[in-house]
Design an enzyme around this catalytic site. Structure first.
Site, mmCIF file in Angstrom:
data_model
loop_
_atom_site.group_PDB
_atom_site.id
_atom_site.type_symbol
_atom_site.label_atom_id
_atom_site.label_comp_id
_atom_site.label_asym_id
_atom_site.label_seq_id
_atom_site.Cartn_x
_atom_site.Cartn_y
_atom_site.Cartn_z
ATOM 1 N N TYR A 67 -4.333 1.261 -4.471
ATOM 2 C CA TYR A 67 -3.112 1.793 -3.874
ATOM 3 C C TYR A 67 -2.357 2.650 -4.892
ATOM 4 O O TYR A 67 -1.542 2.167 -5.674
ATOM 5 C CB TYR A 67 -2.205 0.662 -3.380
ATOM 6 C CG TYR A 67 -2.824 -0.235 -2.336
ATOM 7 C CD1 TYR A 67 -3.954 0.161 -1.607
ATOM 8 C CD2 TYR A 67 -2.297 -1.489 -2.062
ATOM 9 C CE1 TYR A 67 -4.523 -0.673 -0.655
ATOM 10 C CE2 TYR A 67 -2.857 -2.317 -1.099
ATOM 11 C CZ TYR A 67 -3.965 -1.910 -0.404
ATOM 12 O OH TYR A 67 -4.529 -2.740 0.535
ATOM 13 N N GLY B 150 4.485 -3.427 5.479
ATOM 14 C CA GLY B 150 4.954 -2.547 4.419
ATOM 15 C C GLY B 150 6.402 -2.133 4.620
ATOM 16 O O GLY B 150 6.941 -2.179 5.728
ATOM 17 N N ALA B 151 7.028 -1.728 3.531
ATOM 18 C CA ALA B 151 8.398 -1.213 3.571
ATOM 19 C C ALA B 151 8.569 -0.219 2.439
ATOM 20 O O ALA B 151 8.111 -0.462 1.316
ATOM 21 C CB ALA B 151 9.419 -2.344 3.436
ATOM 22 N N LYS C 26 8.278 3.765 17.781
ATOM 23 C CA LYS C 26 8.888 4.978 17.213
ATOM 24 C C LYS C 26 7.953 6.193 17.270
ATOM 25 O O LYS C 26 8.378 7.313 17.022
ATOM 26 C CB LYS C 26 9.314 4.713 15.769
ATOM 27 C CG LYS C 26 10.406 3.657 15.661
ATOM 28 C CD LYS C 26 10.769 3.374 14.209
ATOM 29 C CE LYS C 26 11.846 2.301 14.112
ATOM 30 N NZ LYS C 26 12.186 1.989 12.699
ATOM 31 N N TYR D 169 -3.608 -7.647 8.256
ATOM 32 C CA TYR D 169 -2.988 -6.394 7.837
ATOM 33 C C TYR D 169 -2.915 -5.430 9.019
ATOM 34 O O TYR D 169 -3.634 -5.574 10.002
ATOM 35 C CB TYR D 169 -3.674 -5.791 6.621
ATOM 36 C CG TYR D 169 -5.064 -5.207 6.756
ATOM 37 C CD1 TYR D 169 -5.264 -3.924 7.267
ATOM 38 C CD2 TYR D 169 -6.178 -5.893 6.302
ATOM 39 C CE1 TYR D 169 -6.536 -3.357 7.340
ATOM 40 C CE2 TYR D 169 -7.458 -5.337 6.370
ATOM 41 C CZ TYR D 169 -7.629 -4.070 6.886
ATOM 42 O OH TYR D 169 -8.891 -3.513 6.961
ATOM 43 N N TRP E 57 0.840 -1.202 0.000
ATOM 44 C CA TRP E 57 0.000 0.000 0.000
ATOM 45 C C TRP E 57 0.878 1.257 0.000
ATOM 46 O O TRP E 57 0.704 2.164 -0.814
ATOM 47 C CB TRP E 57 -0.942 -0.017 1.206
ATOM 48 C CG TRP E 57 -1.892 1.145 1.294
ATOM 49 C CD1 TRP E 57 -2.018 2.183 0.401
ATOM 50 C CD2 TRP E 57 -2.874 1.384 2.309
ATOM 51 N NE1 TRP E 57 -3.011 3.054 0.811
ATOM 52 C CE2 TRP E 57 -3.552 2.588 1.977
ATOM 53 C CE3 TRP E 57 -3.240 0.698 3.464
ATOM 54 C CZ2 TRP E 57 -4.568 3.109 2.770
ATOM 55 C CZ3 TRP E 57 -4.269 1.224 4.253
ATOM 56 C CH2 TRP E 57 -4.923 2.416 3.908
ATOM 57 N N GLN F 97 -8.602 -11.394 4.475
ATOM 58 C CA GLN F 97 -7.596 -10.412 4.896
ATOM 59 C C GLN F 97 -8.292 -9.374 5.769
ATOM 60 O O GLN F 97 -9.196 -8.674 5.318
ATOM 61 C CB GLN F 97 -6.949 -9.759 3.681
ATOM 62 C CG GLN F 97 -5.830 -8.799 4.056
ATOM 63 C CD GLN F 97 -5.151 -8.152 2.869
ATOM 64 O OE1 GLN F 97 -4.806 -6.967 2.916
ATOM 65 N NE2 GLN F 97 -4.954 -8.897 1.793
#
Length: 330
Positions: A57, A294-295, A229, A218, A21, A190
Site C-alpha cells: 500500500y 478505510g478512511a 454516493k 475487506y 490501503w 482476509q
C-alpha cells in the site's frame, strides 16, 4: 464497539477495523498525510483498535504513516495487522500485474512468499511501523511458485521469535487453508465480502466457521458503491481501478441505488448513514469477525467507528436480506 478474538488466538480486535490501503495512495489517489494521521487517531479515540495495512500500500507509505501515528498511541491499545508476499522491488516468484507507484513510475508486482523474502519483509515492516511485533501477519496473495508449507514454516519461526502474535492469510481458498494448517494454526482469512459479493459463503466461510477461524471482510462497502454516493454517470479519476469493474456499470449502479433507497428509512430511524447500516449488517453476518473500512480523514473515521455501535435486530437483518434477494446485477 464490539471486540472479537481472531480465531483461537489471544489477539482481540475491534469488529470495525481501520483499513489503511487508501492512505498509502497506491491505486486510490492517496490522502494528505496530516488527514491520514488524524483519521488513525480519530479511529482509536472512537473505539477502533485494529489497523490493517500492507507493504504494497504505497510501497511502504501506509506502514510508515501508521508508524508515525503509533508514536503517540500506546502500543498495547492497537492491533497492527500487516502482510507479506507482494514484491514490487524484487522480480521473483509469480508475476501478478503491472502498476505504477505513487510517483508515476512503472513497477511490476510479483507474488512471492519464499522463506528469506518473508524474513526480509517482516524486518522492513517492523522498521516502518516502528514496533517490535506485529499482531497479525498475513500472506497477501497465494504464491503458486512456493510450497505453502515452506511459507508457513517461515511464519512459524517468526511467531516463535515473538515478532508476530498470530498468523493469517488473505485471499486463500479453503483447500489452501487446510494445507497451511498442516504447519501452523491460522487465526484468520482476509477475503472480499459485501452485500453484493458473497462468493465466500460457498466454501471459505463454512470452513472458517467449522474450524474456528476468523473471517476479516475487506471491501464491505464494495469500494464505495454501497454508500449510496456513487450515482449513474459517475466519473472516476485517472487510474481509479473501479472504472470498468463489473459492479460499476450503469445498470448495476442504478440497481444498487434502488436497493439502497429501500434501506434509507431504516437508516434514518437509527440516525445512521447507509454506509453505517451496511457495515453493521456485515459484522452481524455469521462467521464474519471483522469488517475493514478505510478512511482518508477524521470525519470519515468517526463515521466508520460509529457503525460498530449500531445494533440490528434479527427482523431488520431479515428485511435487508429479503431486499437483497431481489437485487439483480448483470
Amino acid at each position: 464497539m464490539e471486540y472479537r478474538l481472531l480465531g483461537e488466538t489471544a489477539v482481540k480486535t475491534s469488529a470495525v477495523t481501520f483499513g489503511a490501503w487508501a492512505i498509502g495512495g497506491w491505486m486510490w489517489g492517496g490522502a494528505e498525510r496530516k488527514d491520514a494521521l488524524d483519521a488513525i487517531h480519530a479511529s482509536v479515540s472512537n473505539g477502533v483498535t485494529g489497523i490493517d495495512t500492507a507493504p504494497a500500500y504505497g510501497q511502504g507509505l501506509s506502514e510508515e504513516i501508521i508508524g508515525e501515528a503509533l508514536k503517540s498511541i500506546p502500543r498495547d491499545r492497537v492491533q497492527i495487522m500487516t502482510k507479506y508476499g507482494l514484491r514490487w522491488d524484487l522480480k521473483k516468484g509469480e508475476f501478478f500485474f503491472d502498476s505504477k507507484d505513487n510517483a508515476g513510475n512503472d513497477i511490476q508486482v510479483y507474488r512471492y512468499a519464499g522463506k528469506e523474502s518473508i524474513i526480509e519483509e517482516c524486518e522492513n515492516s517492523l522498521r516502518r511501523l516502528g514496533t517490535d511485533y506485529i499482531d497479525l501477519y498475513q500472506i497477501h496473495w497465494a504464491d503458486n511458485t512456493t510450497p505453502i508449507d515452506e511459507t508457513m514454516e517461515a511464519i512459524l519461526r517468526l511467531e516463535e521469535q515473538g515478532k508476530i502474535r498470530a498468523a493469517g492469510v488473505c485471499n486463500y481458498s479453503a483447500d489452501q487453508m487446510k494445507t497451511a494448517e498442516n504447519t501452523l494454526s491460522l487465526a484468520s482469512n482476509q477475503v472480499p465480502y459485501s452485500m453484493v459479493l458473497r462468493d465466500i459463503e460457498k466454501e471459505v466461510l463454512p470452513y472458517c466457521i467449522a474450524n474456528q477461524k476468523s473471517v476479516i471482510a475487506y471491501s464491505p462497502l464494495q469500494r464505495g458503491l454501497l454508500t449510496g454516493k456513487i450515482k449513474p454517470g459517475h466519473q472516476f479519476g485517472e487510474g481509479d481501478t473501479r472504472e470498468g469493474n463489473r459492479f460499476y456499470t450503469e445498470g448495476n449502479i442504478k440497481a444498487i441505488n434502488r436497493f439502497l433507497d429501500e434501506l434509507r428509512p431504516m437508516a434514518e430511524t437509527k440516525n445512521a448513514t447507509l454506509a453505517q447500516l451496511v457495515i453493521a449488517w456485515t459484522i452481524a453476518q455469521p462467521g464474519i469477525t471483522v469488517a475493514l473500512v478505510g478512511a482518508r480523514d477524521a470525519s470519515q473515521a468517526i463515521q466508520n467507528a460509529r457503525a460498530g455501535e449500531l445494533q440490528l435486530k434479527s427482523e431488520e437483518i431479515q428485511y435487508i436480506n429479503n431486499k437483497l434477494s431481489g437485487l439483480q446485477l448483470t
